[in-house]
Design an enzyme around this catalytic site. Structure first.
Site, PDB file in Angstrom:
ATOM      1  N   ALA B 242       0.824  -1.208   0.000  1.00  0.00           N
ATOM      2  CA  ALA B 242       0.000   0.000   0.000  1.00  0.00           C
ATOM      3  C   ALA B 242       0.862   1.265   0.000  1.00  0.00           C
ATOM      4  CB  ALA B 242      -0.927  -0.019   1.200  1.00  0.00           C
ATOM      5  N   HIS B 243       0.190   2.411  -0.075  1.00  0.00           N
ATOM      6  CA  HIS B 243       0.908   3.680  -0.203  1.00  0.00           C
ATOM      7  C   HIS B 243       1.779   3.976   1.013  1.00  0.00           C
ATOM      8  CE1 HIS B 243      -3.090   5.875   1.081  1.00  0.00           C
ATOM      9  NE2 HIS B 243      -2.833   4.844   1.830  1.00  0.00           N
ATOM     10  N   ASN B 244       2.960   4.514   0.713  1.00  0.00           N
ATOM     11  CA  ASN B 244       3.900   4.977   1.723  1.00  0.00           C
ATOM     12  C   ASN B 244       4.514   3.887   2.587  1.00  0.00           C
ATOM     13  OD1 ASN B 244       1.671   7.485   1.527  1.00  0.00           O
ATOM     14  ND2 ASN B 244       3.823   7.986   1.329  1.00  0.00           N
TER      15      ASN B 244
END
Lengths: 346, 346, 346
Positions: B242-244
């Site tokens: 997922a993001h980051n």
């Protein structure tokens, strides 16, 4: 290119299905629907005794039904011993698939050393690699890529945006859905002072006849020998099959299940969705694994197996989770109580 | 286009591997196989003491083997301290990969503002977006799409049907398998009276050197800063990052594992298949998570961690599941019994 | 083709957001960043009280902040009641997306019977099947394949390498990410003497307006009726939605969750990552399922639900797993002890 949905007279269907017709032989049905959704002019089927009320109230013009329930049909009936199988058969008659147009579409790129049957249909932007052989009546959907030295047998259908790496065999009449990737590298590395050295994956993938591979499913190539999917295996979407797995005939695996390297699943097994099977195991023929179960040891005896816990309100679940951590201690305290009580009686 | 499998003299291999050769220097091996499968003319390796019988009975012409087991080889031996690492090295020699043909294939579409090295190979129907830079000796497989402002460094191999969104960096010598999607939007929405308002994902993805990304794996772009995959990380198939998320150097993650937003996984971690790691956690360097475990809190100390339960016959499992729901109550009843017994003694 | 990141004066942003500006109206911000990462010239936001120190020390030129915390901002402040929603809104202003270029790129292949709006953008190698209708301002990314009889409404964005089978509807302003496959066959087979007979999947997929479908997510076509994704639903990456599932308005599902056939999920539900929901269930509006939970029964009352166990050191976990297998027996022994103790008192 367009297709119209077909229509059938009931006497025609009765002959095709080997069913007994009770009702109007000239009645025409032009579609399939559930008992509840069907309207006049449609065919339905009754396969689950739970829906007896739906049968009695259906608006369908005809139903597929077993003899013992045929009297409940308020319409024409095609009576047969296995109406669910009848439904499967009829569903294929009603499928609305674009016409098969043998030939090579615009943008297709075929390596000069590949052999493509004249009766195959290669859709837009398909790529076929060196020395691959595309058999009779094969369909390759738009933007599908076939690597080198692949063998795609008669009647195989591979839908759009599929990737076959090099050295993949697909047996006759198999079906591969979009987004599937067959033959990517197995996940193999040798540790070397905290780094990973890649183990080149030298095997291929061998898929049997009448196999179905779901959308987004990945089947890795073998490390040395092939990964093997036997005849009649059905794989749902987003399944991961690791290198050198062997799946036996007619086993069916539901979506999102993962099978780790070198595991051998027997014939006629069923694995529900989201399960995990770790590597180097043997799963006996006819085994059933329930949803989201984790298998970490070989299964030597057919049967149904499960792991995990059941759904609970989150607050209550948190308390059970705490106790699960204490479970060994709780068991020992119980044992100790039993001994105390025994002694106090003694 | 076609490739032939290479052959090696044993003295040549001994030099390449730094191994001691016991046997015939002029013996030629033209392939790799397991001890059980190998035939004359093939090389095998012995890395697991469990297979000592297989070593003694192998038909291979030569084996990679450690000194302490070399006497059990019934054939020529390449003696080295780490035969499994030797196997990894040799597997690369035997890989049968299509010749690298620098150049731009038919149907490739490159934005005029992109820069593509003359030594790169762009296969059929590849698309390269604005301002992207494709480095030396890069391979982009058929139908792969590279967005705008991407930077693909020297020697990267991206197989067929991969999607890179805009603003993706891929470090030198990394390998991305088919169906992978790098840089789709992270899953971010602000609730607004029962509706969701999209949070545009403004970061990119930064992938280090010598990374491997498996088939169908997805790595989302960051919300504000980049999602980061450090050098040497190995990701198997169908992993969701997922993001980051930040994944530290040389960590390896097996298939179907999911890592939620903003979690930081340390260096040299290993995560088995089907695991889940929730968001905003820190996982210590060198942590090992077993298959299908769920991590909901940070792991501050390296070690092996697990969750879940073990596989059981389904009927017995159903009884355990019922009791799991009662676990807190059972523990309290046990406590109460202990107190009663204490009092009755007192 | 290239895009520059936009800049805004604070008074301009205040008007756009309906926020109260405290500080310099002429101050210009040219990007968004977290409180910790922001530098001069950037905008940030404060939405989580945990980060109060970050607010006090931010280098941002301006922040979005609620009234009660505005005094802690060391810079200009855009004061609004819901700064997180403000962040979502502003993030869209700062998105760096390639210019929309209506028209048909090189290599696109459109069936003569399809209708494509003049304001739509079809990128390289897109394929559109018979009788499909592509609406106004639709974006179809490179190498995306749209089957026959699809209806793609106004403002839909479908990124690269997506596959839509035949008979798919996508409502206005929905967004579909790369690698998604919409409309592959549901997993349906009738058993017939140890073999599987395919049930043709005659339904389609109906996706509402303002839906987001993540990368690699698969949504199968219905067996008879359509699979339905209602307006406002948000699906993360690598989700599997089986045939005839219905997902209610504004429900959001995180990555790697699987929903089996004919299950109906209500409106405004949230399902965390890696969960599994078996077939033919009803999930009440507003239900929340936590990560990696397995749902095997209908949920009739909104609330948070969980299954599974918590993470433990592997050695300790193995002991709990053994005890979990004995749980029914342990509970019976506890019961028996209680009875003994009762009798001994009686």
């Amino acid at each position: 290119m367009s297709t119209t949905v077909r229509s059938f007279r009931l006497d025609e269907l009765a002959t095709l299905l080997g069913a007994e017709l009770r009702g109007d032989p000239a009645c025409v049905v032009g579609g399939l629907a559930t008992l509840d959704d069907a309207v006049s002019g449609q065919l339905s089927f009754f396969a689950n005794p739970r829906y007896l009320d739906s049968l009695r109230n259906t608006q369908a013009s005809a139903v597929l039904v077993a003899q013992e329930h045929a009297d409940n049909a308020p319409c024409s009936a095609l009576v047969m011993s296995n109406p669910y199988l009848g439904y499967a058969t009829v569903s294929q008659y009603f499928e609305r698939r674009g016409a098969f147009n043998a030939g090579i579409a615009h943008g297709v790129q075929i390596d000069p050393s590949a052999k493509v049957s004249e009766s195959a249909q290669l859709c837009a932007n398909v790529v076929v690699g060196a020395e691959s052989v595309i058999g009779k009546d094969v369909y390759l959907g738009p933007n599908t890529v076939v690597g080198a030295r692949c063998q795609i047998d008669e009647g195989v259908r591979i839908n759009a945006n599929v990737t076959l790496y090099d050295d993949i065999k697909v047996g006759a009449h198999s079906l591969i859905h979009s987004g599937a990737v067959i033959g990517a590298d197995g996940f193999g590395f040798a540790p070397d002072n905290g780094k990973w050295v890649k183990i080149s994956q030298l095997g291929g993938v061998s898929i049997g006849e009448n196999v179905e591979v779901g959308a987004g499913t990945t089947i890795d190539r073998g490390a040395l020998a092939d990964t093997v999917i036997a005849d009649g295996v059905k794989l749902d979407n987003q399944i991961q099959i690791a290198h050198n797995v062997i799946i036996g005939e007619d086993s069916a695996i539901a979506g999102c299940t993962a099978v780790a390297g070198s595991t051998k699943i027997g014939a006629r097994c069923t694995v529900a969705g989201g399960a995990g099977i770790t590597g180097h195991l043997d799963i006996a023929d006819g085994t059933h694994i329930t949803a989201m179960s984790l298998v970490t040891k070989s299964v030597t005896k057919a049967g149904a197996y499960s792991s995990g816990t059941g759904l609970m309100p989150h607050k209550q679940w948190k308390r059970s989770v705490v106790r699960f951590r204490q479970l060994d201690e709780l068991a020992k305290r119980l044992k100790s109580l039993e001994e105390k009580l025994d002694r106090s009686k003694g």
